[in-house]
Design a protein around this motif. Sequence first.
Motif, PDB file in Angstrom:
ATOM      1  N   SER A  22       0.835  -1.201   0.000  1.00 23.04           N
ATOM      2  CA  SER A  22       0.000   0.000   0.000  1.00 23.04           C
ATOM      3  C   SER A  22       0.873   1.256   0.000  1.00 23.04           C
ATOM      4  CB  SER A  22      -0.917   0.000   1.228  1.00 23.04           C
ATOM      5  OG  SER A  22      -1.858  -1.057   1.136  1.00 23.04           O
ATOM      6  N   ALA A  23       0.242   2.399  -0.244  1.00 23.66           N
ATOM      7  CA  ALA A  23       0.969   3.673  -0.301  1.00 23.66           C
ATOM      8  C   ALA A  23       0.231   4.710   0.539  1.00 23.66           C
ATOM      9  CB  ALA A  23       1.093   4.159  -1.737  1.00 23.66           C
ATOM     10  N   ASP A  24       0.961   5.702   0.997  1.00 19.99           N
ATOM     11  CA  ASP A  24       0.367   6.778   1.792  1.00 19.99           C
ATOM     12  C   ASP A  24      -0.174   7.870   0.856  1.00 19.99           C
ATOM     13  OD1 ASP A  24      -0.357   8.367   3.965  1.00 19.99           O
ATOM     14  OD2 ASP A  24       1.468   7.890   5.074  1.00 19.99           O
ATOM     15  N   ASP A  25      -0.331   9.064   1.355  1.00 16.32           N
ATOM     16  CA  ASP A  25      -0.941  10.147   0.578  1.00 16.32           C
ATOM     17  C   ASP A  25      -0.080  10.573  -0.622  1.00 16.32           C
ATOM     18  OD1 ASP A  25      -2.800  10.144   2.630  1.00 16.32           O
ATOM     19  OD2 ASP A  25      -1.927  11.872   3.644  1.00 16.32           O
ATOM     20  N   GLY A  26      -0.746  11.221  -1.585  1.00 14.56           N
ATOM     21  CA  GLY A  26      -0.044  11.933  -2.652  1.00 14.56           C
ATOM     22  C   GLY A  26       0.601  11.085  -3.719  1.00 14.56           C
ATOM     23  N   VAL A  27       0.105   9.877  -3.976  1.00 17.08           N
ATOM     24  CA  VAL A  27       0.678   9.035  -5.041  1.00 17.08           C
ATOM     25  C   VAL A  27       0.645   9.796  -6.369  1.00 17.08           C
ATOM     26  CG1 VAL A  27       0.388   6.913  -6.367  1.00 17.08           C
ATOM     27  CG2 VAL A  27      -0.052   6.913  -3.902  1.00 17.08           C
ATOM     28  N   GLY A  28       1.805   9.870  -7.044  1.00 22.59           N
ATOM     29  CA  GLY A  28       1.858  10.462  -8.377  1.00 22.59           C
ATOM     30  C   GLY A  28       1.538  11.945  -8.445  1.00 22.59           C
ATOM     31  N   PHE A  29       1.799  12.672  -7.389  1.00 21.91           N
ATOM     32  CA  PHE A  29       1.540  14.122  -7.403  1.00 21.91           C
ATOM     33  C   PHE A  29       2.329  14.774  -8.544  1.00 21.91           C
ATOM     34  CE2 PHE A  29       2.233  18.499  -6.392  1.00 21.91           C
ATOM     35  CZ  PHE A  29       1.104  18.921  -5.709  1.00 21.91           C
ATOM     36  N   GLY A  30       1.649  15.517  -9.412  1.00 19.80           N
ATOM     37  CA  GLY A  30       2.326  16.272 -10.470  1.00 19.80           C
ATOM     38  C   GLY A  30       2.977  15.426 -11.544  1.00 19.80           C
ATOM     39  N   THR A  31       2.554  14.155 -11.696  1.00 16.96           N
ATOM     40  CA  THR A  31       3.185  13.271 -12.682  1.00 16.96           C
ATOM     41  C   THR A  31       2.953  13.763 -14.112  1.00 16.96           C
ATOM     42  OG1 THR A  31       2.943  11.380 -11.229  1.00 16.96           O
ATOM     43  CG2 THR A  31       3.193  10.910 -13.552  1.00 16.96           C
ATOM     44  N   TYR A  32       4.006  13.718 -14.919  1.00  9.30           N
ATOM     45  CA  TYR A  32       3.926  14.148 -16.317  1.00  9.30           C
ATOM     46  C   TYR A  32       3.597  12.991 -17.256  1.00  9.30           C
ATOM     47  CZ  TYR A  32       5.958  18.641 -15.037  1.00  9.30           C
ATOM     48  OH  TYR A  32       6.175  19.873 -14.477  1.00  9.30           O
ATOM     49  N   ASP A  33       4.146  11.812 -16.981  1.00  7.07           N
ATOM     50  CA  ASP A  33       3.934  10.664 -17.873  1.00  7.07           C
ATOM     51  C   ASP A  33       4.393   9.411 -17.125  1.00  7.07           C
ATOM     52  OD1 ASP A  33       3.286   9.137 -20.054  1.00  7.07           O
ATOM     53  OD2 ASP A  33       4.389  10.375 -21.486  1.00  7.07           O
ATOM     54  N   GLY A  34       4.270   8.270 -17.786  1.00 10.63           N
ATOM     55  CA  GLY A  34       4.648   7.016 -17.149  1.00 10.63           C
ATOM     56  C   GLY A  34       3.473   6.407 -16.380  1.00 10.63           C
ATOM     57  N   THR A  35       3.758   5.288 -15.709  1.00 15.58           N
ATOM     58  CA  THR A  35       2.708   4.549 -15.002  1.00 15.58           C
ATOM     59  C   THR A  35       3.135   4.238 -13.571  1.00 15.58           C
ATOM     60  OG1 THR A  35       1.993   3.511 -17.071  1.00 15.58           O
ATOM     61  CG2 THR A  35       1.298   2.454 -15.028  1.00 15.58           C
ATOM     62  N   ILE A  36       2.206   4.457 -12.644  1.00 15.43           N
ATOM     63  CA  ILE A  36       2.409   4.071 -11.246  1.00 15.43           C
ATOM     64  C   ILE A  36       1.311   3.074 -10.895  1.00 15.43           C
ATOM     65  CG2 ILE A  36       2.499   4.830  -8.848  1.00 15.43           C
ATOM     66  CD1 ILE A  36       3.336   7.598  -9.871  1.00 15.43           C
ATOM     67  N   MET A  37       1.718   1.914 -10.424  1.00 16.57           N
ATOM     68  CA  MET A  37       0.767   0.850 -10.064  1.00 16.57           C
ATOM     69  C   MET A  37       0.912   0.544  -8.584  1.00 16.57           C
ATOM     70  SD  MET A  37      -1.395  -1.641 -10.904  1.00 16.57           S
ATOM     71  CE  MET A  37      -2.084  -2.738  -9.656  1.00 16.57           C
TER      72      MET A  37
END
Length: 222
Positions: free
Chosen positions: A97-112
């Motif tokens: 699991s992850a805490d707050d703010g996953v991928g904040f301000g992401t420009y491209d790519g993938t976060i799973m």
Amino acid sequence: MTTEEKVISGKYMTTRTINVEIKKALDENEKNLNIEVTKPFDSVAVGLCCDADITLAGSPGDFAGALNDGAKISIKGNTGRYVGNNMTSGEIIVEGSADDGVGFGTYDGTIMIRGNAGKGVGQLNKGGTIIIDGNIGDLSGLYMLSGNIIVTGNAGNDTGDWMIGGSIYVGGKFETGTNAVIKELTLDDKLKLKKLFDAYSIKSDIENFKKIENKEIRPFYG
């Protein structure tokens, strides 16, 4: 290029020395690194500009993989806040699991994220794809401009608050925020989700999903 895995133990290191060791290994053309995360280091494996495979074996702290540009980062545990912050390309997979703010301000790519996540997922997303195979908190997609946020479980309040572009797909319950509207999935939406679900072995029924988009393209000017 070597194909053998290089192991870096963080047992007696600080975040700075770990990042120095990662840079040194990449400069030596090592492309397959396994970093043993022995405590919740903040800002580990940040600013990577390469196509290497990086494994963080353990649970890092905040900002893991921030500013990533091309690397594939696998996190074998939970992670703190702002994983993948401002990533420009590449892939981050969190097995926990992850805490707050996953991928904040992401420009491209993938976060799973294969578990749950906290509040503020994909805020200011500018083009990345963020997948949460679980539940998330409030204010996801706040001010997002582009890209995709996909949540297989429940989302919190104010989902898509003040979003300007992009799409949010939620498989469970949620409440929308200002300037967000709910739409049925199109065939293109379903094909996009199926491709991602197949790629990341996600077992979820696409027919249960709702799509959230912006209501107005200029919500601040009436």
